[in-house]
Scaffold this active site. Structure first.
Site, PDB file in Angstrom:
ATOM      1  N   LYS A  21       1.049  -1.298   0.086  1.00 35.22           N
ATOM      2  CA  LYS A  21      -0.102   0.201   0.118  1.00 35.22           C
ATOM      3  C   LYS A  21       1.421   1.375   0.065  1.00 35.22           C
ATOM      4  CE  LYS A  21      -2.444  -0.868   3.666  1.00 35.22           C
ATOM      5  NZ  LYS A  21      -0.856  -2.456   4.154  1.00 35.22           N
ATOM      6  N   ARG A  96      -9.804   0.603   8.919  1.00 34.13           N
ATOM      7  CA  ARG A  96      -9.462  -0.982   9.136  1.00 34.13           C
ATOM      8  C   ARG A  96     -10.178  -1.354   9.611  1.00 34.13           C
ATOM      9  NH1 ARG A  96      -3.507   0.249   9.143  1.00 34.13           N
ATOM     10  NH2 ARG A  96      -2.041  -1.566   9.122  1.00 34.13           N
ATOM     11  N   ARG A 135      12.052  -5.876   4.888  1.00 35.72           N
ATOM     12  CA  ARG A 135      11.735  -4.229   4.661  1.00 35.72           C
ATOM     13  C   ARG A 135      12.456  -2.958   5.361  1.00 35.72           C
ATOM     14  NH1 ARG A 135       5.861  -1.740   5.537  1.00 35.72           N
ATOM     15  NH2 ARG A 135       6.107  -2.978   7.441  1.00 35.72           N
ATOM     16  N   ARG A 168      11.844  -1.473  10.848  1.00 38.73           N
ATOM     17  CA  ARG A 168      10.366  -1.272  11.656  1.00 38.73           C
ATOM     18  C   ARG A 168      10.380  -1.925  12.723  1.00 38.73           C
ATOM     19  NH1 ARG A 168       4.939   0.477   7.976  1.00 38.73           N
ATOM     20  NH2 ARG A 168       4.304  -0.426   9.755  1.00 38.73           N
ATOM     21  N   ARG A 179      -0.234  -8.879  13.584  1.00 34.25           N
ATOM     22  CA  ARG A 179      -0.543  -8.060  12.675  1.00 34.25           C
ATOM     23  C   ARG A 179      -2.165  -8.652  11.161  1.00 34.25           C
ATOM     24  NH1 ARG A 179       4.951  -4.960  10.751  1.00 34.25           N
ATOM     25  NH2 ARG A 179       2.762  -3.674   8.747  1.00 34.25           N
TER      26      ARG A 179
HETATM   27  P1  AP5 Z   1       4.484  -1.497   1.708  1.00 36.97           P
HETATM   28  O1  AP5 Z   1       5.419  -0.960   0.565  1.00 36.97           O
HETATM   29  O2  AP5 Z   1       5.659  -0.927   2.899  1.00 36.97           O
HETATM   30  O3  AP5 Z   1       3.761  -2.479   2.112  1.00 36.97           O
HETATM   31  P2  AP5 Z   1       2.304  -2.010   3.064  1.00 36.97           P
HETATM   32  O4  AP5 Z   1       0.733  -2.429   2.941  1.00 36.97           O
HETATM   33  O5  AP5 Z   1       2.282  -0.317   2.818  1.00 36.97           O
HETATM   34  O6  AP5 Z   1       2.981  -2.088   4.439  1.00 36.97           O
HETATM   35  P3  AP5 Z   1       2.147  -1.853   5.564  1.00 36.97           P
HETATM   36  O7  AP5 Z   1       3.265  -2.370   6.917  1.00 36.97           O
HETATM   37  O8  AP5 Z   1       2.906   0.236   6.122  1.00 36.97           O
HETATM   38  O9  AP5 Z   1       0.631  -1.092   6.457  1.00 36.97           O
HETATM   39  P4  AP5 Z   1       0.223  -1.864   7.307  1.00 36.97           P
HETATM   40  O10 AP5 Z   1      -0.986  -1.533   7.073  1.00 36.97           O
HETATM   41  O11 AP5 Z   1       0.897  -3.102   8.049  1.00 36.97           O
HETATM   42  O12 AP5 Z   1       0.845  -0.946   8.651  1.00 36.97           O
HETATM   43  P5  AP5 Z   1       0.659   0.731   8.968  1.00 36.97           P
HETATM   44  O13 AP5 Z   1       1.644   1.219   8.946  1.00 36.97           O
HETATM   45  O14 AP5 Z   1      -0.580   1.244   7.586  1.00 36.97           O
HETATM   46  O15 AP5 Z   1       5.979  -2.752   1.218  1.00 36.97           O
HETATM   47  C1  AP5 Z   1       6.486  -4.182   1.927  1.00 36.97           C
HETATM   48  C2  AP5 Z   1       7.774  -4.351   1.625  1.00 36.97           C
HETATM   49  O16 AP5 Z   1       7.694  -5.501   0.413  1.00 36.97           O
HETATM   50  C3  AP5 Z   1       8.860  -3.260   1.305  1.00 36.97           C
HETATM   51  O17 AP5 Z   1       9.680  -3.784   1.507  1.00 36.97           O
HETATM   52  C4  AP5 Z   1       8.798  -3.193  -0.114  1.00 36.97           C
HETATM   53  O18 AP5 Z   1       9.007  -2.637  -0.532  1.00 36.97           O
HETATM   54  C5  AP5 Z   1       8.502  -4.107  -0.862  1.00 36.97           C
HETATM   55  N1  AP5 Z   1       7.287  -4.572  -1.976  1.00 36.97           N
HETATM   56  C6  AP5 Z   1       6.037  -3.896  -2.241  1.00 36.97           C
HETATM   57  N2  AP5 Z   1       5.294  -3.961  -3.019  1.00 36.97           N
HETATM   58  C7  AP5 Z   1       5.984  -5.382  -3.620  1.00 36.97           C
HETATM   59  C8  AP5 Z   1       6.402  -6.194  -4.615  1.00 36.97           C
HETATM   60  N3  AP5 Z   1       5.378  -5.839  -5.726  1.00 36.97           N
HETATM   61  N4  AP5 Z   1       6.286  -7.192  -5.054  1.00 36.97           N
HETATM   62  C9  AP5 Z   1       7.635  -6.847  -4.153  1.00 36.97           C
HETATM   63  N5  AP5 Z   1       8.082  -6.802  -2.879  1.00 36.97           N
HETATM   64  C10 AP5 Z   1       7.266  -5.998  -2.752  1.00 36.97           C
HETATM   65  O19 AP5 Z   1      -0.734   0.518  10.254  1.00 36.97           O
HETATM   66  C11 AP5 Z   1       1.195   0.148  11.192  1.00 36.97           C
HETATM   67  C12 AP5 Z   1       0.274   0.278  12.754  1.00 36.97           C
HETATM   68  O20 AP5 Z   1      -0.734   1.291  13.348  1.00 36.97           O
HETATM   69  C13 AP5 Z   1      -1.104  -0.695  12.945  1.00 36.97           C
HETATM   70  O21 AP5 Z   1      -0.489  -2.077  12.464  1.00 36.97           O
HETATM   71  C14 AP5 Z   1      -2.250  -0.025  13.784  1.00 36.97           C
HETATM   72  O22 AP5 Z   1      -1.168  -0.514  15.235  1.00 36.97           O
HETATM   73  C15 AP5 Z   1      -2.122   1.217  13.607  1.00 36.97           C
HETATM   74  N6  AP5 Z   1      -2.902   1.873  12.845  1.00 36.97           N
HETATM   75  C16 AP5 Z   1      -3.033   2.181  11.262  1.00 36.97           C
HETATM   76  N7  AP5 Z   1      -4.179   2.532  10.800  1.00 36.97           N
HETATM   77  C17 AP5 Z   1      -4.755   1.937  11.539  1.00 36.97           C
HETATM   78  C18 AP5 Z   1      -6.779   2.603  11.458  1.00 36.97           C
HETATM   79  N8  AP5 Z   1      -6.670   2.594  10.792  1.00 36.97           N
HETATM   80  N9  AP5 Z   1      -6.737   1.706  12.960  1.00 36.97           N
HETATM   81  C19 AP5 Z   1      -6.728   1.639  14.062  1.00 36.97           C
HETATM   82  N10 AP5 Z   1      -4.669   1.042  13.899  1.00 36.97           N
HETATM   83  C20 AP5 Z   1      -4.289   1.898  12.872  1.00 36.97           C
END
Ligand code: AP5
Length: 229
Positions: A21, A96, A135, A168, A179
């Site tokens: 994402k 979410r 990552r 991270r 997660r």
């Molecule tokens: P990346 O692009 O970083 O993936 P992502 O989907 O953004 O992953 P996140 O871990 O950031 O998502 P998340 O939803 O768990 O965390 P968030 O920060 O929102 O890609 C991942 C890796 O793969 C990278 O190394 C990249 O280079 C590689 N890659 C990408 N595309 C690829 C491809 N096509 N092929 C190969 N490799 C590829 O949330 C963190 C925390 O915040 C949550 O756990 C929660 O505690 C809190 N939080 C956030 N939002 C909310 C909410 N709305 N409600 C409640 N709590 C929340």
């Protein structure tokens, strides 16, 4: 622009942790010049800065649990109704939970706007684990790399801004497992929620990042053509 015309792109990026994402959000933001609101990035910055929001969110994030809805909903509503988002926005990591999706619908109704699409980046649990274990995230501006799939030119250094690349805290294997569980129980129901609203668009996230971007651009172009027809 309150008439819901498609030139106003109001997009949601949906998908498991590590599905890409953030990677795709960064590209979409550059392509369409839209404000990009990523709840994870906003929360991590708040934790770093030691704000009230950060203090409330920290322990949930460390465990890989979701931060409570009441903390998150106001934070996003504020951004969606800001002048910056008048011509569209990209949401990454929100909604979410069903309660968050309902709150967003209410907010959009109040602003006389509508969501253009909820783009689901579909990736298996095994792939999530492979991706998150490699990552690397830029400490300064949040740019995303992978040691194998998207390596930086110089190890440990961000290609874009020269920031330090770090692992991270919530990418530890036991936290990633939680997660994923949170995703399947609390967030995956949004797939049927947005299917019901007729705005869900699925993209196979297992392809190369550039192919995933191409697919998203194509589906947005199709939506635009349908709107104009
Ligand atoms: P990346 O692009 O970083 O993936 P992502 O989907 O953004 O992953 P996140 O871990 O950031 O998502 P998340 O939803 O768990 O965390 P968030 O920060 O929102 O890609 C991942 C890796 O793969 C990278 O190394 C990249 O280079 C590689 N890659 C990408 N595309 C690829 C491809 N096509 N092929 C190969 N490799 C590829 O949330 C963190 C925390 O915040 C949550 O756990 C929660 O505690 C809190 N939080 C956030 N939002 C909310 C909410 N709305 N409600 C409640 N709590 C929340």
């Amino acid at each position: 622009m309150g008439d819901g015309a498609l030139s106003e792109l109001n997009l949601i990026l949906l998908g498991p942790p590590g599905s890409g994402k953030g990677t795709q959000g960064e590209r979409l933001q550059a392509d369409f010049r839209l404000p990009y609101f990523a709840t994870g990035d906003i929360l991590r910055a708040a934790v770093r800065d030691g704000t009230d929001l950060g203090r409330q969110a920290k322990e949930y994030m460390e465990r890989g649990d979701l931060v409570p809805d009441d903390v998150i909903i106001g934070m996003i509503a504020e951004r969606v109704e800001s002048p910056e988002a008048a011509d569209g926005f990209i949401l990454d990591g929100f909604p979410r939970t069903t309660a968050q999706a309902e709150a967003l619908d209410e907010e959009m109704g109040r602003l006389e706007k509508r969501l253009t699409a909820a783009i689901l980046i579909d990736v298996s649990d095994d792939e999530v684990i492979r991706r998150l274990s490699g990552r690397r995230t830029c400490e300064k501006e949040g740019h995303i790399f992978h040691v194998e799939f998207e390596p930086p030119k110089e190890e440990g250094v961000c290609d874009v801004c020269g920031g330090r690349l770090v692992v991270r805290d919530d990418d530890k294997p036991e936290v990633v497992r939680n997660r994923l569980e949170q995703y399947h129980t609390k967030t995956e129901p949004l797939v049927s929620y947005y299917e019901g609203e007729g705005i869900l668009r699925r993209v196979d996230g297992h392809q190369e990042p550039e192919d995933v971007s191409g697919r998203i651009r194509a589906l947005l172009a199709t939506l635009q053509m349908e709107e104009q027809a």
